[in-house]
Design a protein around this motif. Sequence first.
Motif, PDB file in Angstrom:
ATOM      1  N   LEU A 197       4.895  14.599  -1.875  1.00  0.00           N
ATOM      2  CA  LEU A 197       4.960  15.501  -3.025  1.00  0.00           C
ATOM      3  C   LEU A 197       4.167  16.775  -2.761  1.00  0.00           C
ATOM      4  CD1 LEU A 197       4.429  12.845  -5.857  1.00  0.00           C
ATOM      5  CD2 LEU A 197       6.584  13.705  -4.933  1.00  0.00           C
ATOM      6  N   VAL A 198       4.067  17.161  -1.491  1.00  0.00           N
ATOM      7  CA  VAL A 198       3.334  18.363  -1.110  1.00  0.00           C
ATOM      8  C   VAL A 198       4.305  19.535  -1.053  1.00  0.00           C
ATOM      9  CG1 VAL A 198       1.933  19.451   0.675  1.00  0.00           C
ATOM     10  CG2 VAL A 198       1.680  17.012   0.212  1.00  0.00           C
ATOM     11  N   HIS A 199       4.009  20.588  -1.794  1.00  0.00           N
ATOM     12  CA  HIS A 199       4.852  21.787  -1.791  1.00  0.00           C
ATOM     13  C   HIS A 199       3.966  23.017  -1.643  1.00  0.00           C
ATOM     14  CE1 HIS A 199       8.233  19.399  -2.951  1.00  0.00           C
ATOM     15  NE2 HIS A 199       7.759  19.128  -4.159  1.00  0.00           N
ATOM     16  N   SER A 200       4.407  23.957  -0.832  1.00  0.00           N
ATOM     17  CA  SER A 200       3.675  25.222  -0.686  1.00  0.00           C
ATOM     18  C   SER A 200       4.240  26.224  -1.692  1.00  0.00           C
ATOM     19  CB  SER A 200       3.821  25.764   0.742  1.00  0.00           C
ATOM     20  OG  SER A 200       3.265  24.875   1.670  1.00  0.00           O
ATOM     21  N   MET A 201       3.797  26.120  -2.937  1.00  0.00           N
ATOM     22  CA  MET A 201       4.283  27.021  -3.982  1.00  0.00           C
ATOM     23  C   MET A 201       3.482  28.315  -3.956  1.00  0.00           C
ATOM     24  SD  MET A 201       6.857  25.687  -5.516  1.00  0.00           S
ATOM     25  CE  MET A 201       6.992  26.420  -7.143  1.00  0.00           C
ATOM     26  N   THR A 202       3.654  29.082  -2.888  1.00  0.00           N
ATOM     27  CA  THR A 202       2.951  30.348  -2.735  1.00  0.00           C
ATOM     28  C   THR A 202       3.934  31.395  -2.240  1.00  0.00           C
ATOM     29  OG1 THR A 202       2.343  30.130  -0.393  1.00  0.00           O
ATOM     30  CG2 THR A 202       0.944  29.010  -1.996  1.00  0.00           C
ATOM     31  N   ASP A 203       3.470  32.643  -2.229  1.00  0.00           N
ATOM     32  CA  ASP A 203       4.289  33.718  -1.676  1.00  0.00           C
ATOM     33  C   ASP A 203       3.783  34.147  -0.300  1.00  0.00           C
ATOM     34  OD1 ASP A 203       1.924  34.811  -2.466  1.00  0.00           O
ATOM     35  OD2 ASP A 203       2.788  36.481  -3.615  1.00  0.00           O
ATOM     36  N   SER A 204       3.010  33.285   0.352  1.00  0.00           N
ATOM     37  CA  SER A 204       2.492  33.626   1.678  1.00  0.00           C
ATOM     38  C   SER A 204       3.630  33.622   2.693  1.00  0.00           C
ATOM     39  CB  SER A 204       1.412  32.624   2.094  1.00  0.00           C
ATOM     40  OG  SER A 204       1.955  31.327   2.186  1.00  0.00           O
ATOM     41  N   ARG A 205       3.434  34.317   3.779  1.00  0.00           N
ATOM     42  CA  ARG A 205       4.505  34.475   4.763  1.00  0.00           C
ATOM     43  C   ARG A 205       4.751  33.232   5.591  1.00  0.00           C
ATOM     44  NH1 ARG A 205       3.233  40.563   7.232  1.00  0.00           N
ATOM     45  NH2 ARG A 205       3.498  41.706   5.263  1.00  0.00           N
ATOM     46  N   LEU A 243       0.852  -1.186   0.000  1.00  0.00           N
ATOM     47  CA  LEU A 243       0.000   0.000   0.000  1.00  0.00           C
ATOM     48  C   LEU A 243       0.890   1.239   0.000  1.00  0.00           C
ATOM     49  CD1 LEU A 243      -2.780   1.373   0.210  1.00  0.00           C
ATOM     50  CD2 LEU A 243      -2.635   1.103   2.700  1.00  0.00           C
ATOM     51  N   VAL A 244       0.657   2.130  -0.951  1.00  0.00           N
ATOM     52  CA  VAL A 244       1.435   3.359  -1.099  1.00  0.00           C
ATOM     53  C   VAL A 244       0.557   4.544  -0.719  1.00  0.00           C
ATOM     54  CG1 VAL A 244       2.673   4.850  -2.714  1.00  0.00           C
ATOM     55  CG2 VAL A 244       2.809   2.366  -2.959  1.00  0.00           C
ATOM     56  N   LEU A 245       1.059   5.386   0.185  1.00  0.00           N
ATOM     57  CA  LEU A 245       0.380   6.630   0.521  1.00  0.00           C
ATOM     58  C   LEU A 245       0.973   7.739  -0.332  1.00  0.00           C
ATOM     59  CD1 LEU A 245      -1.546   8.394   2.189  1.00  0.00           C
ATOM     60  CD2 LEU A 245       0.262   8.600   3.909  1.00  0.00           C
ATOM     61  N   LEU A 246       0.133   8.390  -1.112  1.00  0.00           N
ATOM     62  CA  LEU A 246       0.575   9.449  -2.015  1.00  0.00           C
ATOM     63  C   LEU A 246       0.079  10.787  -1.483  1.00  0.00           C
ATOM     64  CD1 LEU A 246       1.968  10.242  -4.638  1.00  0.00           C
ATOM     65  CD2 LEU A 246      -0.113   9.619  -5.878  1.00  0.00           C
ATOM     66  N   LEU A 247       0.995  11.592  -0.973  1.00  0.00           N
ATOM     67  CA  LEU A 247       0.678  12.937  -0.496  1.00  0.00           C
ATOM     68  C   LEU A 247       0.964  13.925  -1.624  1.00  0.00           C
ATOM     69  CD1 LEU A 247       2.386  12.708   3.019  1.00  0.00           C
ATOM     70  CD2 LEU A 247      -0.042  12.406   2.482  1.00  0.00           C
ATOM     71  N   GLY A 248      -0.043  14.678  -2.012  1.00  0.00           N
ATOM     72  CA  GLY A 248       0.096  15.548  -3.171  1.00  0.00           C
ATOM     73  C   GLY A 248      -0.349  14.856  -4.441  1.00  0.00           C
ATOM     74  N   GLY A 249      -1.289  13.930  -4.311  1.00  0.00           N
ATOM     75  CA  GLY A 249      -1.722  13.132  -5.449  1.00  0.00           C
ATOM     76  C   GLY A 249      -2.556  13.879  -6.464  1.00  0.00           C
ATOM     77  N   THR A 250      -2.987  15.111  -6.156  1.00  0.00           N
ATOM     78  CA  THR A 250      -3.739  15.905  -7.130  1.00  0.00           C
ATOM     79  C   THR A 250      -2.894  17.042  -7.697  1.00  0.00           C
ATOM     80  OG1 THR A 250      -4.678  17.282  -5.369  1.00  0.00           O
ATOM     81  CG2 THR A 250      -5.958  15.374  -6.054  1.00  0.00           C
ATOM     82  N   GLY A 251      -1.590  17.005  -7.428  1.00  0.00           N
ATOM     83  CA  GLY A 251      -0.695  18.012  -7.981  1.00  0.00           C
ATOM     84  C   GLY A 251      -0.143  17.589  -9.324  1.00  0.00           C
ATOM     85  N   TYR A 252       0.784  18.377  -9.851  1.00  0.00           N
ATOM     86  CA  TYR A 252       1.304  18.121 -11.194  1.00  0.00           C
ATOM     87  C   TYR A 252       2.037  16.784 -11.277  1.00  0.00           C
ATOM     88  CZ  TYR A 252       3.895  18.538 -15.531  1.00  0.00           C
ATOM     89  OH  TYR A 252       4.414  18.282 -16.780  1.00  0.00           O
ATOM     90  N   VAL A 253       2.999  16.560 -10.380  1.00  0.00           N
ATOM     91  CA  VAL A 253       3.762  15.309 -10.411  1.00  0.00           C
ATOM     92  C   VAL A 253       2.942  14.166  -9.833  1.00  0.00           C
ATOM     93  CG1 VAL A 253       5.853  14.144  -9.599  1.00  0.00           C
ATOM     94  CG2 VAL A 253       5.961  16.541 -10.300  1.00  0.00           C
ATOM     95  N   GLY A 254       2.283  14.406  -8.695  1.00  0.00           N
ATOM     96  CA  GLY A 254       1.509  13.351  -8.051  1.00  0.00           C
ATOM     97  C   GLY A 254       0.386  12.825  -8.927  1.00  0.00           C
ATOM     98  N   GLY A 255      -0.261  13.722  -9.681  1.00  0.00           N
ATOM     99  CA  GLY A 255      -1.340  13.304 -10.554  1.00  0.00           C
ATOM    100  C   GLY A 255      -0.871  12.393 -11.666  1.00  0.00           C
TER     101      GLY A 255
END
Length: 519
Positions: free
Chosen positions: A103-111, A33-45
């Motif tokens: 594969l979770v990344h916070s690609m934002t400019d938030s503080r 069983l593989v847990l995919l974090l960020g599975g709806t992102g560009y690479v994860g998808g």
Amino acid sequence: MAVSEPYSDITAPSGGEPLYRWTSAGAEASAPLVLLLGGTGYVGGRLLPRLLNAGYRVRLLSRRPERARGFARSDAVEVVAGDAADGDAVRRAMEGVTYVFHLVHSMTDSRDFRRVDRTIARNVALAARAAGVRRLVYLGGLSPRSGPLSAHLASRREVGQILRKSRVPTLVFQAGVVIGSGSASFEMIRHLTEVLPVMTAPRWVRNRIQPIAIRDVLHYLLCALKVGEDVGGAFDIGGPDVLRYDQMMNRYARLAGLPRRRIWALPVLTPRLASHWVGLVTPVPSGLARPLVESLQHDCVMHDRRIDALIPPPPGGLTSYDDALRLALGRIEFDRVETSWADATVARAPSDPLPSDPEWAGRVVYTDVRTVETTASPEALWRVIAGIGGENGWYSTPLLWALRGWSDRVFGGVGLKRGRRSRTALRVGDAIDFWRVEVCEPGRLLRLRAEMRLPGLAWLDLACEAGTRTRYRQRAVFFPRGLSGRLYWLGVMPFHGLVFSGMARRIVAIAESEDARVQ
């Protein structure tokens, strides 16, 4: 496990190749069983269907389970509701898991993005160790060995360090610019090159970059589950070419049949100014462009090729930059883009679904409802509805839509340039310009949630109702936030008469025209 039908047409690597297939140690052994974090992102998808094709069981952790199911397109994928920043949710998702992809990344400019990244990494590390996970795999970024780093590259490095200290064998892949149809880096190169024959650019356009094709990234991620379970460490990955950014743009120009671009490097453009420039010229909003631009402030190349001793290059060798461009352009031409940078949720955009009508009681809500009966068949009407946005536009008052998109970009929104992943196909979670698909019931209902900058929350329903006569029903719903929200709705009401009524009439007219042409 048999290859899932929806994934039989994906390009190499498909995951079904012997190199990537999971092989049972015994007749009674079940697939890991593989847990995919960020599975709806560009690479994860893209990784998700390939894991299924390789024979693994897959679990997704998602704040929006219905959106994750839209990406999964398979009953074989288990979806757990929860946020990776919630330790309890991560522990629940980790139960019985053998391998974890982070594969979770916070690609934002938030503080506070570094704090969020750090919290998620600690949750994953603690839960993986407690659950007896055999391997963690993380995709980070290439960065200099010494000297100051941008905030985003520093966060990537910190996340990798946290995961490696978990006492769970961890592989950290450090990649630079990823080239593939729909990737943010590719879209930046594509639109800057196509729009600007002459440009002044920051001096980082002279820095050396080692791009990597998305198919090669997937090769390393899939092979990470095949190496010895006691192996860990951080490894640079990259393609065979080392180029300057201006060379990458001119190679794109050559392949796209465009004249050579004239590019002058200036020392005065800061990352903030450059990101706003990118935001105006390309579909990539400035909030996402800034971390990409900041990562280019240094040479972005591999320091060594230790990865070759652990995971050899894919059969046939690594993909050249020119070949990666050709593959990306081919996928776009044939409308076969699997995932897009726009699949990631927009920071500060509303994420809650539209409340049901009974829940509106006691709340301020504004609606605009249009209903038109038509002689078109339900099938023809749905095809027009499903094709809305992107290249097709919004079927009415293009100037007003363009002005709304421009104003959204000015105030830091995504605007209309984001387009859509596919010209014909839709799934829950897809971005359509400054909307997000919240509900897609083929042949019946398309519900879009607004992600433009608004003093409130907004949705747009486009429905096809079959009966003795086909009926098109359109409903805009707006929940204002404070006085500014109420004033906003009053201010745009005169334009709604043009925009929404014109859109309803035009959608019906196009459907009737298509029906007549077919007959």
